[in-house]
Design an enzyme around this catalytic site. Structure first.
Site, short mmCIF file in Angstrom:
data_model
loop_
_atom_site.label_atom_id
_atom_site.label_comp_id
_atom_site.label_asym_id
_atom_site.label_seq_id
_atom_site.Cartn_x
_atom_site.Cartn_y
_atom_site.Cartn_z
N CYS B 112 -3.17 -14.39 -175.44
CA CYS B 112 -2.61 -15.72 -175.61
C CYS B 112 -1.54 -15.75 -174.62
O CYS B 112 -1.75 -16.76 -173.55
CB CYS B 112 -2.16 -16.14 -176.88
SG CYS B 112 -1.01 -14.84 -177.77
N HIS B 222 3.38 -21.30 -177.39
CA HIS B 222 4.17 -20.12 -177.00
C HIS B 222 4.90 -20.65 -175.44
O HIS B 222 4.34 -21.54 -174.95
CB HIS B 222 3.43 -18.90 -176.53
CG HIS B 222 2.86 -18.19 -177.72
ND1 HIS B 222 3.00 -18.42 -178.90
CD2 HIS B 222 1.82 -17.13 -177.50
CE1 HIS B 222 2.35 -17.54 -180.00
NE2 HIS B 222 1.57 -16.72 -178.81
#
Lengths: 319, 319
Positions: B112, B222
């Site tokens: 990710c 994130h």
């Protein structure tokens, strides 16, 4: 009989002011008289008999008061950014440059992130010569005062109730770039303070440094991820040895269980916690480390009280 | 008549699996049949007629299934880390290296953080040649699955009730180092993935990179603070121009009001948001930037679905 001091605290009702009062008591500071001022009642304040004055009410109050204070003979400890970068005002961390303290004049106490970072980095700099620092700060709500801490609580309750918000600085399970004014350079003022003050604290005018400040949903204690390029040949073994000996620094690692310092571990603690030491293979002599400290203590109130302790017998040893 | 595909999704009940299903529908993917498997019911699963297989149940499930799948002629898209660094398995982001997709074999979709970072960094690398990256990732709870998200909620409620905890990874108003296994190098596995995969994605085996992964109390999305040293002479003006043209990247800045991308801004968004561009004065040709993206979308499910779209007419253009 030990000498006792007339102490004034400006900003005594703020988060940092309260910590100063608590530390004076906890550390048994020899107080003769204690005069407390909030930023509301300083207009007619007199510091005539003060021997130690803590300024903890922000930069504008410090600027307002400085002329009145200069006439006094007191040890002035300014925790604000007002005069930190002035040439004739020393920026003091007692463990690093306590010999520079002006006992009858103005001294500055550094920015929270700069002080938490400088304490463990100073011995590293002395031993290996730091060339460049890339620092990323995870800054807690209480650094922004009571209002920001309240906002953290309110916004978090909203987030738990699945309420959405259009507030660009919504603080419920969210983080955002530090909201101090954005400068032309693209850095925010907080980042510039960190960069400038690190150079002054380490007495390294050519030190290269870039900083990023992010406000994270944490109540108290700042964390900093730091990448440190050195001139000399570092080894992890020597880093551990060096920091084990450094007063005010605590190595906090349980590598077997993958446990390192968290904000909750350091709240109310005087030490700066360090860990996650690793050699960064991307540049020679480069160290990655993780620093967590209570920004209201070593990042502010404790450092200021330690400066005052230089007038007493309880001096801090320099590192 | 357009060709339609037999699609299998392994790990369909997990956070990423659910996003894959939602994206197939949202993006009108030409599905003929859809076979769903949770990690519990794969033992007797047959992929005989599958033409596209998404593996979104973690590395151990991917390893278990790979022999059975290799016999098929399907496009296999593995979202786990199981095979990402194997020489004969391409690590794909369609915008970067879509030409490497193995249409009848195994492809990996990246970590990710690596994918969110690689998308805006690829055009920068192409234009100026990135020499070194120092990256600090602020990783959200949902990257650790439903359990960690629940822990964030539970621990936050405890923290709001002023309960204290001895849990070293307490998640209420607290952050901690990513809990993936600590390697001998001192980096955790997650950080090693980011470093290795960035080199493979950018096709830059000599790229120097150091990463730090911190789990922050954020539900989803994130954030990454990135310091990028380049070979060529960068200018901010050209960085803006370049990233404005980059598909899948959105510049999100309101510099006048000090507003930059926050996790809450990107939840459910396909684009990777960037901002806080500034020239780092500490090294020549060095750029600081801030990247925020939904790690379940471009950081996982969306990238995988975009790989599958290479079998259809709806291809992504390479940057």
């Amino acid at each position: 009989m030990k000498k006792r001091f007339n102490v004034s605290v400006v900003g005594s009702t703020g988060a940092v002011g309260k910590e100063i009062l608590a530390l004076l008591e906890k550390r048994d500071f020899p107080v003769e008289t204690l005069s407390l001022f909030s930023s509301q009642n300083i207009a007619r304040a007199s510091f005539k008999d003060s021997e130690i004055v803590f300024l903890a009410a922000g930069a504008s109050v410090s600027k307002d008061l400085i002329q009145r204070l200069k006439a006094s003979n007191a040890l002035i400890i300014d925790l604000s950014s007002a005069f930190r970068m002035e040439d004739n005002v020393p920026l003091i961390m007692p463990e690093i440059n306590g010999h520079l303290i002006q006992k009858n004049a103005l001294n500055s106490s550094p920015n929270c992130v700069a002080s938490l970072m400088a304490l463990p980095l100073f011995p590293i700099h002395k031993k290996w010569g730091i060339k460049r620092i890339v620092a990323t700060a995870f800054q807690a709500a209480s650094g922004g005062g009571k209002k920001l801490l309240q906002k953290l609580h309110d916004d978090t309750k909203s987030a738990l109730s699945k309420e959405t918000s259009k507030d660009p600085h919504f603080y419920g399970f969210n983080l955002f770039s530090h909201t101090s004014p954005l400068l032309d350079s693209g850095y925010v003022e907080e980042e510039k303070k960190i960069m400038d003050e690190m150079r002054k604290l380490l007495n390294a005018p050519d030190l290269k440094i870039s900083a990023t400040s992010i406000r994270v949903p944490v109540e108290r204690a700042h964390s900093i991820s730091v990448n440190i390029q050195c001139q000399g040949k570092i080894s992890l073994e020597e880093v551990y040895k060096l920091l084990h000996q450094t007063k005010g620094v605590r190595i906090f690692e349980d590598r077997k269980n993958n446990i390192f310092a968290s904000p909750q571990d350091v709240v109310g603690k005087e030490d700066v916690f360090c860990g996650r030491f690793r050699i960064d293979p991307s540049e020679p002599n480069t160290l990655e480390m993780w620093i967590v400290g209570d920004q209201l203590l070593k990042g502010a109130a404790l450092n200021a009280v330690q400066i005052a302790e230089h007038l007493t017998e309880k001096k801090n040893e320099t590192i």
